[in-house]
Design a protein around this motif. Structure first.
Motif, PDB file in Angstrom:
ATOM      1  N   PHE A  37       0.812  -1.121   0.034  1.00  0.00           N
ATOM      2  CA  PHE A  37       0.104   0.075   0.009  1.00  0.00           C
ATOM      3  C   PHE A  37       0.841   1.152   0.002  1.00  0.00           C
ATOM      4  O   PHE A  37       0.499   2.189  -0.885  1.00  0.00           O
ATOM      5  N   THR A  38       2.049   1.209   0.711  1.00  0.00           N
ATOM      6  CA  THR A  38       2.809   2.360   1.112  1.00  0.00           C
ATOM      7  C   THR A  38       3.482   2.557  -0.433  1.00  0.00           C
ATOM      8  O   THR A  38       3.742   3.566  -0.946  1.00  0.00           O
ATOM      9  N   ALA A  39       4.018   1.525  -1.051  1.00  0.00           N
ATOM     10  CA  ALA A  39       4.692   1.539  -2.243  1.00  0.00           C
ATOM     11  C   ALA A  39       3.725   2.269  -3.517  1.00  0.00           C
ATOM     12  O   ALA A  39       4.171   2.840  -4.260  1.00  0.00           O
ATOM     13  N   ILE A  40       2.503   1.696  -3.486  1.00  0.00           N
ATOM     14  CA  ILE A  40       1.588   2.064  -4.578  1.00  0.00           C
ATOM     15  C   ILE A  40       1.309   3.909  -4.237  1.00  0.00           C
ATOM     16  O   ILE A  40       1.238   4.554  -5.320  1.00  0.00           O
ATOM     17  N   VAL A  41       1.100   3.951  -3.031  1.00  0.00           N
ATOM     18  CA  VAL A  41       0.914   5.520  -2.817  1.00  0.00           C
ATOM     19  C   VAL A  41       2.069   6.331  -3.123  1.00  0.00           C
ATOM     20  O   VAL A  41       1.888   7.441  -3.839  1.00  0.00           O
ATOM     21  N   ALA A  42       3.248   5.850  -2.604  1.00  0.00           N
ATOM     22  CA  ALA A  42       4.636   6.568  -3.086  1.00  0.00           C
ATOM     23  C   ALA A  42       4.560   6.599  -4.595  1.00  0.00           C
ATOM     24  O   ALA A  42       5.157   7.716  -5.312  1.00  0.00           O
ATOM     25  N   TYR A  43       4.537   5.685  -5.395  1.00  0.00           N
ATOM     26  CA  TYR A  43       4.506   5.601  -6.688  1.00  0.00           C
ATOM     27  C   TYR A  43       3.379   6.478  -7.410  1.00  0.00           C
ATOM     28  O   TYR A  43       3.629   7.269  -8.185  1.00  0.00           O
ATOM     29  N   GLY A  44       2.641   6.638  -6.801  1.00  0.00           N
ATOM     30  CA  GLY A  44       1.186   7.516  -7.450  1.00  0.00           C
ATOM     31  C   GLY A  44       1.711   8.786  -7.000  1.00  0.00           C
ATOM     32  O   GLY A  44       1.310   9.854  -7.836  1.00  0.00           O
ATOM     33  N   LEU A  45       2.178   9.248  -5.915  1.00  0.00           N
ATOM     34  CA  LEU A  45       2.647  10.399  -5.654  1.00  0.00           C
ATOM     35  C   LEU A  45       3.792  10.977  -6.859  1.00  0.00           C
ATOM     36  O   LEU A  45       3.877  12.106  -7.231  1.00  0.00           O
ATOM     37  N   TYR A  46       4.659   9.975  -6.872  1.00  0.00           N
ATOM     38  CA  TYR A  46       5.898  10.234  -8.084  1.00  0.00           C
ATOM     39  C   TYR A  46       5.097  10.753  -9.392  1.00  0.00           C
ATOM     40  O   TYR A  46       5.521  11.389 -10.169  1.00  0.00           O
ATOM     41  N   ARG A  47       3.984   9.807  -9.762  1.00  0.00           N
ATOM     42  CA  ARG A  47       3.713   9.975 -11.062  1.00  0.00           C
ATOM     43  C   ARG A  47       2.526  11.098 -11.201  1.00  0.00           C
ATOM     44  O   ARG A  47       2.201  11.315 -12.208  1.00  0.00           O
ATOM     45  N   LEU A  48       2.319  11.491 -10.155  1.00  0.00           N
ATOM     46  CA  LEU A  48       1.463  12.822 -10.054  1.00  0.00           C
ATOM     47  C   LEU A  48       2.145  14.136 -10.704  1.00  0.00           C
ATOM     48  O   LEU A  48       1.476  15.062 -11.183  1.00  0.00           O
ATOM     49  N   LYS A  49       3.515  14.073 -10.674  1.00  0.00           N
ATOM     50  CA  LYS A  49       4.277  15.243 -11.352  1.00  0.00           C
ATOM     51  C   LYS A  49       4.044  14.896 -13.053  1.00  0.00           C
ATOM     52  O   LYS A  49       4.107  15.982 -13.528  1.00  0.00           O
ATOM     53  N   SER A  50       4.183  13.843 -13.196  1.00  0.00           N
ATOM     54  CA  SER A  50       4.106  13.791 -14.614  1.00  0.00           C
ATOM     55  C   SER A  50       2.934  12.997 -15.362  1.00  0.00           C
ATOM     56  O   SER A  50       2.942  12.056 -16.018  1.00  0.00           O
ATOM     57  N   LYS A  51       1.653  13.636 -14.771  1.00  0.00           N
ATOM     58  CA  LYS A  51       0.445  12.780 -15.099  1.00  0.00           C
ATOM     59  C   LYS A  51      -0.162  13.101 -16.535  1.00  0.00           C
ATOM     60  O   LYS A  51      -1.010  12.633 -17.076  1.00  0.00           O
ATOM     61  N   GLY A  52       0.336  14.017 -17.124  1.00  0.00           N
ATOM     62  CA  GLY A  52       0.175  14.380 -18.484  1.00  0.00           C
ATOM     63  C   GLY A  52      -1.152  15.297 -18.499  1.00  0.00           C
ATOM     64  O   GLY A  52      -1.231  16.557 -17.463  1.00  0.00           O
ATOM     65  N   ASN A  53      -2.158  14.921 -19.213  1.00  0.00           N
ATOM     66  CA  ASN A  53      -3.485  15.655 -19.438  1.00  0.00           C
ATOM     67  C   ASN A  53      -4.463  15.082 -18.692  1.00  0.00           C
ATOM     68  O   ASN A  53      -5.759  15.151 -18.886  1.00  0.00           O
ATOM     69  N   THR A  54      -4.442  14.141 -17.811  1.00  0.00           N
ATOM     70  CA  THR A  54      -5.164  13.273 -17.028  1.00  0.00           C
ATOM     71  C   THR A  54      -5.612  14.311 -15.607  1.00  0.00           C
ATOM     72  O   THR A  54      -4.832  14.900 -15.112  1.00  0.00           O
ATOM     73  N   LYS A  55      -7.048  14.215 -15.511  1.00  0.00           N
ATOM     74  CA  LYS A  55      -7.293  14.954 -14.431  1.00  0.00           C
ATOM     75  C   LYS A  55      -6.894  14.250 -13.025  1.00  0.00           C
ATOM     76  O   LYS A  55      -6.460  13.095 -13.032  1.00  0.00           O
ATOM     77  N   MET A  56      -6.876  15.193 -12.253  1.00  0.00           N
ATOM     78  CA  MET A  56      -6.507  15.058 -10.915  1.00  0.00           C
ATOM     79  C   MET A  56      -7.361  13.864 -10.211  1.00  0.00           C
ATOM     80  O   MET A  56      -6.839  12.878  -9.581  1.00  0.00           O
ATOM     81  N   SER A  57      -8.304  13.905 -10.362  1.00  0.00           N
ATOM     82  CA  SER A  57      -9.411  13.096  -9.550  1.00  0.00           C
ATOM     83  C   SER A  57      -9.446  11.537 -10.311  1.00  0.00           C
ATOM     84  O   SER A  57      -9.492  10.680  -9.557  1.00  0.00           O
ATOM     85  N   VAL A  58      -9.191  11.588 -11.427  1.00  0.00           N
ATOM     86  CA  VAL A  58      -9.034  10.432 -12.299  1.00  0.00           C
ATOM     87  C   VAL A  58      -8.025   9.686 -11.714  1.00  0.00           C
ATOM     88  O   VAL A  58      -7.847   8.477 -11.404  1.00  0.00           O
TER      89      VAL A  58
END
Length: 93
Positions: A37-58
């Motif tokens: 769970f911690t690893a997935i959340v950390a990966y999600g935060l890392y990917r948040l910087k380069s999410k492209g044109n995806t909406k934040m909520s999605v």
């Protein structure tokens, strides 16, 4: 104080680290689930910087579903392991 009271009170003096280690020995899939769970959340935060044109909520919904899926999978494996040890792992009398 009597020695009986000292012995019973010493069990309450355990620190959190030893309790966590004891729980990990009893249920090894719980720390695996927490780590995943911690690893997935950390990966999600890392990917948040380069999410492209995806909406934040999605993006947040996808990360939440992935983390919950990992935890449910770890819990299912833990229950399966417990059932195996309870019914098939023990030698029959």
């Amino acid at each position: 104080m009597s020695s009986d009271t000292d012995i019973s009170l010493s069990s309450f003096d355990e620190d959190q680290g030893s309790k966590l280690i004891q729980e990990a020995r009893e249920a090894p899939f719980a720390p695996i689930g927490m780590a995943g769970f911690t690893a997935i959340v950390a990966y999600g935060l890392y990917r948040l910087k380069s999410k492209g044109n995806t909406k934040m909520s999605v993006h947040l919904i996808h990360m939440r579903v992935a983390a919950q899926g990992f935890l449910v999978g770890a819990m299912t494996l833990g229950v399966g392991d417990s059932l195996y040890q309870e019914f098939w792992g023990k030698p029959k009398p």
